[in-house]
Design an enzyme around this catalytic site. Structure first.
Site, short mmCIF file in Angstrom:
data_model
loop_
_atom_site.label_atom_id
_atom_site.label_comp_id
_atom_site.label_asym_id
_atom_site.label_seq_id
_atom_site.Cartn_x
_atom_site.Cartn_y
_atom_site.Cartn_z
N CYS A 35 -10.39 -4.06 1.25
CA CYS A 35 -9.80 -2.85 0.65
C CYS A 35 -8.88 -2.21 1.70
CB CYS A 35 -10.89 -1.88 0.17
SG CYS A 35 -11.99 -1.28 1.47
N CYS A 69 -15.35 2.12 1.90
CA CYS A 69 -15.86 2.43 0.55
C CYS A 69 -16.01 1.17 -0.30
CB CYS A 69 -14.96 3.42 -0.16
SG CYS A 69 -14.78 5.01 0.68
N ARG A 70 -14.88 0.66 -0.80
CA ARG A 70 -14.97 -0.42 -1.80
C ARG A 70 -15.41 -1.77 -1.24
NH1 ARG A 70 -9.01 0.31 -3.77
NH2 ARG A 70 -8.88 0.90 -1.56
N SER A 71 -14.77 -2.23 -0.16
CA SER A 71 -15.11 -3.59 0.29
C SER A 71 -16.52 -3.69 0.89
CB SER A 71 -14.04 -4.17 1.22
OG SER A 71 -13.86 -3.40 2.38
N ASN A 120 -11.94 -0.17 4.50
CA ASN A 120 -13.19 -0.90 4.78
C ASN A 120 -14.38 0.05 4.99
OD1 ASN A 120 -14.55 -3.17 7.30
ND2 ASN A 120 -14.80 -3.27 5.10
N ASP A 178 -9.66 3.23 -5.88
CA ASP A 178 -10.06 3.88 -4.63
C ASP A 178 -10.83 5.18 -4.93
OD1 ASP A 178 -10.22 5.09 -2.19
OD2 ASP A 178 -8.11 4.82 -1.67
P1 4NP Z 1 -11.58 2.13 0.87
O1 4NP Z 1 -11.32 3.71 0.70
O2 4NP Z 1 -10.20 1.49 0.99
O3 4NP Z 1 -12.27 1.75 -0.38
O4 4NP Z 1 -12.42 1.96 2.11
C1 4NP Z 1 -10.54 4.46 1.55
C2 4NP Z 1 -11.04 4.89 2.75
C3 4NP Z 1 -10.27 5.68 3.59
C4 4NP Z 1 -8.98 6.03 3.22
C5 4NP Z 1 -8.47 5.58 2.02
C6 4NP Z 1 -9.24 4.80 1.19
N1 4NP Z 1 -8.19 6.85 4.07
O5 4NP Z 1 -7.07 7.19 3.69
O6 4NP Z 1 -8.65 7.20 5.18
#
Ligand code: 4NP
Length: 164
Positions: free
Chosen positions: A12, A17-19, A15, A130
């Site tokens: 993602c 939340c989703r992955s 790294n 996201d």
């Molecule tokens: P992820 O979510 O891609 O599912 O881990 C996010 C985590 C952090 C951010 C964006 C999306 N950020 O902008 O910091």
């Protein structure tokens, strides 16, 4: 049946939340199916914002009641990762575009695509949205979407590698 370990990486943006959620969901399916010694899972982000950090608390708290522990630390996907992974699975089109750019001229012969392509009832191009800037329900949705897709992914790996 293959005599080597099949390697899967979920990717993602951050790294956190989703992955990591997809990784935890898939690990749980592997533990339940007894294939944990044949298939190994990992996750990474296309960005370096959260390298070394624990997964988002909201992701961990949503996963825990489902018996899924999110223990990984944030890391950024590296070009060399293409050498190791048989399946590189992106959460959304933006992640996939970044991965394709990184892949460039490497000779990765594995699968690079969207995770939800393995969910038989998801429409083409379906993404795992996201949840980072949204409410708690987004984290439950991520778990549900990852579970549906990872079930399909496991079936596909079993076929591809003639696993029991
Ligand atoms: P992820 O979510 O891609 O599912 O881990 C996010 C985590 C952090 C951010 C964006 C999306 N950020 O902008 O910091």
């Amino acid at each position: 049946m293959t005599d080597r370990i099949v390697q899967v990486c979920f990717v993602c943006l951050g790294n956190i939340c989703r992955s990591p959620t997809a990784e935890g969901v898939m690990q749980r399916l592997l533990d339940d199916s007894g294939l944990g010694d044949k298939i190994r899972v990992d996750s990474a982000g296309t960005a370096a914002y959260h390298v070394g950090e624990r997964s988002d608390k909201r992701s961990r708290e949503a996963a825990r009641p489902r018996g899924i522990a999110l223990d990984s630390r944030g890391r950024q996907f590296q070009t060399e990762d293409f050498e190791r992974f048989d399946y590189v699975l992106a959460m959304d089109e933006s992640n996939l575009m970044d991965l394709k750019a990184l892949k460039g001229a490497t000779d990765h012969s594995g699968h690079l695509g969207l995770l939800r392509a393995f969910d038989a009832i998801a429409p083409p191009g379906a993404e795992v949205p996201d949840p980072y800037y949204g409410g708690d329900s987004g984290f439950e949705d991520v778990l549900d979407l990852c579970e549906a897709a990872c079930r399909g992914l496991l079936e596909r790996i079993r076929e591809d590698f003639e696993l029991p």
